[in-house]
Design a protein around this motif. Structure first.
Motif, PDB file in Angstrom:
ATOM      1  N   ALA A  72       0.826  -1.209   0.000  1.00  0.00           N
ATOM      2  CA  ALA A  72       0.000   0.000   0.000  1.00  0.00           C
ATOM      3  C   ALA A  72       0.857   1.254   0.000  1.00  0.00           C
ATOM      4  O   ALA A  72       0.577   2.216  -0.734  1.00  0.00           O
ATOM      5  N   SER A  73       1.922   1.259   0.797  1.00  0.00           N
ATOM      6  CA  SER A  73       2.795   2.432   0.859  1.00  0.00           C
ATOM      7  C   SER A  73       3.496   2.676  -0.470  1.00  0.00           C
ATOM      8  O   SER A  73       3.528   3.813  -0.974  1.00  0.00           O
ATOM      9  N   ILE A  74       4.036   1.608  -1.063  1.00  0.00           N
ATOM     10  CA  ILE A  74       4.725   1.757  -2.347  1.00  0.00           C
ATOM     11  C   ILE A  74       3.750   2.166  -3.450  1.00  0.00           C
ATOM     12  O   ILE A  74       4.050   3.023  -4.287  1.00  0.00           O
ATOM     13  N   THR A  75       2.564   1.569  -3.429  1.00  0.00           N
ATOM     14  CA  THR A  75       1.577   1.868  -4.473  1.00  0.00           C
ATOM     15  C   THR A  75       1.108   3.308  -4.395  1.00  0.00           C
ATOM     16  O   THR A  75       1.037   4.016  -5.411  1.00  0.00           O
ATOM     17  N   VAL A  76       0.794   3.755  -3.195  1.00  0.00           N
ATOM     18  CA  VAL A  76       0.251   5.104  -3.036  1.00  0.00           C
ATOM     19  C   VAL A  76       1.292   6.168  -3.362  1.00  0.00           C
ATOM     20  O   VAL A  76       0.996   7.147  -4.053  1.00  0.00           O
ATOM     21  N   THR A  77       2.507   5.994  -2.895  1.00  0.00           N
ATOM     22  CA  THR A  77       3.516   7.038  -3.062  1.00  0.00           C
ATOM     23  C   THR A  77       4.228   7.006  -4.406  1.00  0.00           C
ATOM     24  O   THR A  77       4.691   8.053  -4.881  1.00  0.00           O
ATOM     25  N   GLU A  78       4.333   5.835  -5.029  1.00  0.00           N
ATOM     26  CA  GLU A  78       5.129   5.746  -6.253  1.00  0.00           C
ATOM     27  C   GLU A  78       4.406   5.089  -7.421  1.00  0.00           C
ATOM     28  O   GLU A  78       4.220   5.688  -8.468  1.00  0.00           O
ATOM     29  N   LEU A  79       4.005   3.834  -7.237  1.00  0.00           N
ATOM     30  CA  LEU A  79       3.547   3.045  -8.383  1.00  0.00           C
ATOM     31  C   LEU A  79       2.275   3.589  -9.013  1.00  0.00           C
ATOM     32  O   LEU A  79       2.183   3.689 -10.239  1.00  0.00           O
ATOM     33  N   ALA A  80       1.276   3.903  -8.197  1.00  0.00           N
ATOM     34  CA  ALA A  80      -0.021   4.308  -8.746  1.00  0.00           C
ATOM     35  C   ALA A  80       0.069   5.574  -9.599  1.00  0.00           C
ATOM     36  O   ALA A  80      -0.353   5.561 -10.774  1.00  0.00           O
ATOM     37  N   PRO A  81       0.604   6.693  -9.081  1.00  0.00           N
ATOM     38  CA  PRO A  81       0.651   7.886  -9.939  1.00  0.00           C
ATOM     39  C   PRO A  81       1.590   7.745 -11.126  1.00  0.00           C
ATOM     40  O   PRO A  81       1.266   8.192 -12.235  1.00  0.00           O
ATOM     41  N   LEU A  82       2.732   7.093 -10.932  1.00  0.00           N
ATOM     42  CA  LEU A  82       3.710   6.996 -12.014  1.00  0.00           C
ATOM     43  C   LEU A  82       3.226   6.086 -13.141  1.00  0.00           C
ATOM     44  O   LEU A  82       3.219   6.476 -14.314  1.00  0.00           O
ATOM     45  N   LEU A  83       2.803   4.873 -12.802  1.00  0.00           N
ATOM     46  CA  LEU A  83       2.396   3.923 -13.837  1.00  0.00           C
ATOM     47  C   LEU A  83       1.088   4.335 -14.505  1.00  0.00           C
ATOM     48  O   LEU A  83       0.898   4.106 -15.707  1.00  0.00           O
ATOM     49  N   THR A  84       0.188   4.938 -13.736  1.00  0.00           N
ATOM     50  CA  THR A  84      -1.075   5.375 -14.330  1.00  0.00           C
ATOM     51  C   THR A  84      -0.849   6.422 -15.413  1.00  0.00           C
ATOM     52  O   THR A  84      -1.353   6.296 -16.539  1.00  0.00           O
ATOM     53  N   VAL A  85      -0.081   7.451 -15.090  1.00  0.00           N
ATOM     54  CA  VAL A  85       0.147   8.515 -16.077  1.00  0.00           C
ATOM     55  C   VAL A  85       1.066   8.023 -17.192  1.00  0.00           C
ATOM     56  O   VAL A  85       0.965   8.484 -18.332  1.00  0.00           O
ATOM     57  N   LEU A  86       1.937   7.072 -16.892  1.00  0.00           N
ATOM     58  CA  LEU A  86       2.760   6.493 -17.955  1.00  0.00           C
ATOM     59  C   LEU A  86       1.876   5.806 -18.993  1.00  0.00           C
ATOM     60  O   LEU A  86       2.078   5.958 -20.203  1.00  0.00           O
ATOM     61  N   LEU A  87       0.884   5.048 -18.520  1.00  0.00           N
ATOM     62  CA  LEU A  87      -0.057   4.413 -19.448  1.00  0.00           C
ATOM     63  C   LEU A  87      -0.861   5.458 -20.209  1.00  0.00           C
ATOM     64  O   LEU A  87      -1.099   5.314 -21.422  1.00  0.00           O
ATOM     65  N   MET A  88      -1.279   6.506 -19.526  1.00  0.00           N
ATOM     66  CA  MET A  88      -2.041   7.557 -20.193  1.00  0.00           C
ATOM     67  C   MET A  88      -1.195   8.291 -21.226  1.00  0.00           C
ATOM     68  O   MET A  88      -1.681   8.657 -22.304  1.00  0.00           O
ATOM     69  N   ALA A  89       0.081   8.496 -20.895  1.00  0.00           N
ATOM     70  CA  ALA A  89       0.971   9.181 -21.838  1.00  0.00           C
ATOM     71  C   ALA A  89       1.161   8.346 -23.093  1.00  0.00           C
ATOM     72  O   ALA A  89       1.115   8.863 -24.221  1.00  0.00           O
ATOM     73  N   ALA A  90       1.376   7.045 -22.908  1.00  0.00           N
ATOM     74  CA  ALA A  90       1.565   6.174 -24.070  1.00  0.00           C
ATOM     75  C   ALA A  90       0.311   6.112 -24.929  1.00  0.00           C
ATOM     76  O   ALA A  90       0.396   5.945 -26.154  1.00  0.00           O
ATOM     77  N   ARG A  91      -0.844   6.261 -24.306  1.00  0.00           N
ATOM     78  CA  ARG A  91      -2.105   6.121 -25.039  1.00  0.00           C
ATOM     79  C   ARG A  91      -2.608   7.441 -25.605  1.00  0.00           C
ATOM     80  O   ARG A  91      -3.126   7.486 -26.724  1.00  0.00           O
ATOM     81  N   SER A  92      -2.472   8.535 -24.845  1.00  0.00           N
ATOM     82  CA  SER A  92      -3.149   9.780 -25.201  1.00  0.00           C
ATOM     83  C   SER A  92      -2.232  10.861 -25.749  1.00  0.00           C
ATOM     84  O   SER A  92      -2.693  11.734 -26.487  1.00  0.00           O
ATOM     85  N   SER A  93      -0.939  10.855 -25.377  1.00  0.00           N
ATOM     86  CA  SER A  93      -0.056  11.942 -25.816  1.00  0.00           C
ATOM     87  C   SER A  93       0.064  11.998 -27.332  1.00  0.00           C
ATOM     88  O   SER A  93      -0.027  13.074 -27.942  1.00  0.00           O
ATOM     89  N   ALA A  94       0.268  10.837 -27.946  1.00  0.00           N
ATOM     90  CA  ALA A  94       0.414  10.812 -29.402  1.00  0.00           C
ATOM     91  C   ALA A  94      -0.861  11.290 -30.087  1.00  0.00           C
ATOM     92  O   ALA A  94      -0.811  12.051 -31.061  1.00  0.00           O
ATOM     93  N   ALA A  95      -2.009  10.853 -29.569  1.00  0.00           N
ATOM     94  CA  ALA A  95      -3.278  11.266 -30.172  1.00  0.00           C
ATOM     95  C   ALA A  95      -3.495  12.766 -30.025  1.00  0.00           C
ATOM     96  O   ALA A  95      -3.960  13.440 -30.959  1.00  0.00           O
ATOM     97  N   MET A  96      -3.150  13.300 -28.860  1.00  0.00           N
ATOM     98  CA  MET A  96      -3.340  14.725 -28.614  1.00  0.00           C
ATOM     99  C   MET A  96      -2.446  15.569 -29.526  1.00  0.00           C
ATOM    100  O   MET A  96      -2.898  16.542 -30.149  1.00  0.00           O
ATOM    101  N   ALA A  97      -1.172  15.196 -29.620  1.00  0.00           N
ATOM    102  CA  ALA A  97      -0.251  15.950 -30.471  1.00  0.00           C
ATOM    103  C   ALA A  97      -0.607  15.785 -31.952  1.00  0.00           C
ATOM    104  O   ALA A  97      -0.534  16.753 -32.713  1.00  0.00           O
ATOM    105  N   SER A  98      -1.001  14.576 -32.342  1.00  0.00           N
ATOM    106  CA  SER A  98      -1.371  14.342 -33.743  1.00  0.00           C
ATOM    107  C   SER A  98      -2.574  15.173 -34.146  1.00  0.00           C
ATOM    108  O   SER A  98      -2.627  15.726 -35.257  1.00  0.00           O
ATOM    109  N   GLU A  99      -3.552  15.252 -33.250  1.00  0.00           N
ATOM    110  CA  GLU A  99      -4.756  16.017 -33.559  1.00  0.00           C
ATOM    111  C   GLU A  99      -4.437  17.480 -33.797  1.00  0.00           C
ATOM    112  O   GLU A  99      -4.896  18.090 -34.780  1.00  0.00           O
TER     113      GLU A  99
END
Length: 236
Positions: A72-99
């Protein structure tokens, strides 16, 4: 420098949220970046929770409750925010810039400017805010999925009792840090993508270049900000 200017120009136009067209673009961005990303984020959260628990519990040999608290400590402080936005960046950044790059190539951005529509108020601001809101909510979902999966892996049918003890071991500071990271990461990734899309030339060949550079630069910004958070937390 253009990234910082893009962010500042978006902040200046926050008052534009009073207009329905801007709010509509914001809702569309939340739907694309947030709601459509939920299955992927939840699946990765469950997998990460199971992997971390197996490594901590079965290889290091900690007790089940200690393993779950550490997860819980590792997930809350590091894994959850980092991996979540990493997935969002891989999925949405290219689409946003391309548009945005494609709108530049098709002359749509020039047409909006001729009509007196501010590009930062209508296009950039809702995308940054949509990414921030989506990052905050998806980080919560990622954390819950990872912790529940870890509790099931450690306690089996007694996972509910194990989860009931976690709020006592999670300080408010860690929860605030998680929220701050998710918002900062989301803002950084979206700002980089918007800046790169708007900076594209009028050529159609610039669209894939803008997409790839938005992802790469967004990930670099993501890890740089995470390092900054670690340094600030260490010295404060």
């Amino acid at each position: 420098m253009s990234v910082l200017r893009t962010l500042l120009d978006a902040i200046v136009h926050l008052v534009a949220l009073r207009r329905w067209p801007v709010r509509r673009v914001l809702m569309k961005q939340v739907y694309f970046s947030g709601i459509q990303s939920m299955p992927l984020v939840l699946a990765v959260g469950v997998a990460v929770g199971g992997i971390v628990v197996s490594q901590l519990h079965y290889q290091i040999g900690q007790s089940g409750e200690a393993t779950l608290r550490l997860l819980a400590s590792i997930t809350v402080t590091e894994l959850a925010p980092l991996l979540t936005v990493l997935l969002m960046a891989a999925r949405s950044s290219a689409a946003m810039a391309s548009e945005l790059a494609l709108m530049r190539a098709n002359g749509e951005l020039a047409a909006l400017e001729r009509m007196g529509i501010d590009l930062y108020a209508y296009l950039v601001l809702p995308r940054i805010l949509g990414m921030m809101l989506s990052a905050a909510v998806l980080t919560f979902y990622f954390g819950v999925a990872a912790i529940v999966a870890g509790a099931v892996g450690v306690a089996g049918f007694g996972w509910r009792h194990s989860l009931s003890m976690l709020p006592l071991s999670l300080p408010l500071r860690d929860l605030l840090l998680c929220a701050a990271k998710s918002l900062a990461f989301g803002a950084a990734v979206a700002t980089v993508a918007c800046a790169r899309g708007l900076a594209a030339s009028g050529s159609g060949t610039e669209v894939p270049v803008a997409a790839s550079q938005a992802v790469i630069r967004g990930l670099m910004a993501l890890f740089a900000i995470d390092l900054l958070f670690i340094l600030v937390r260490h010295y404060l």
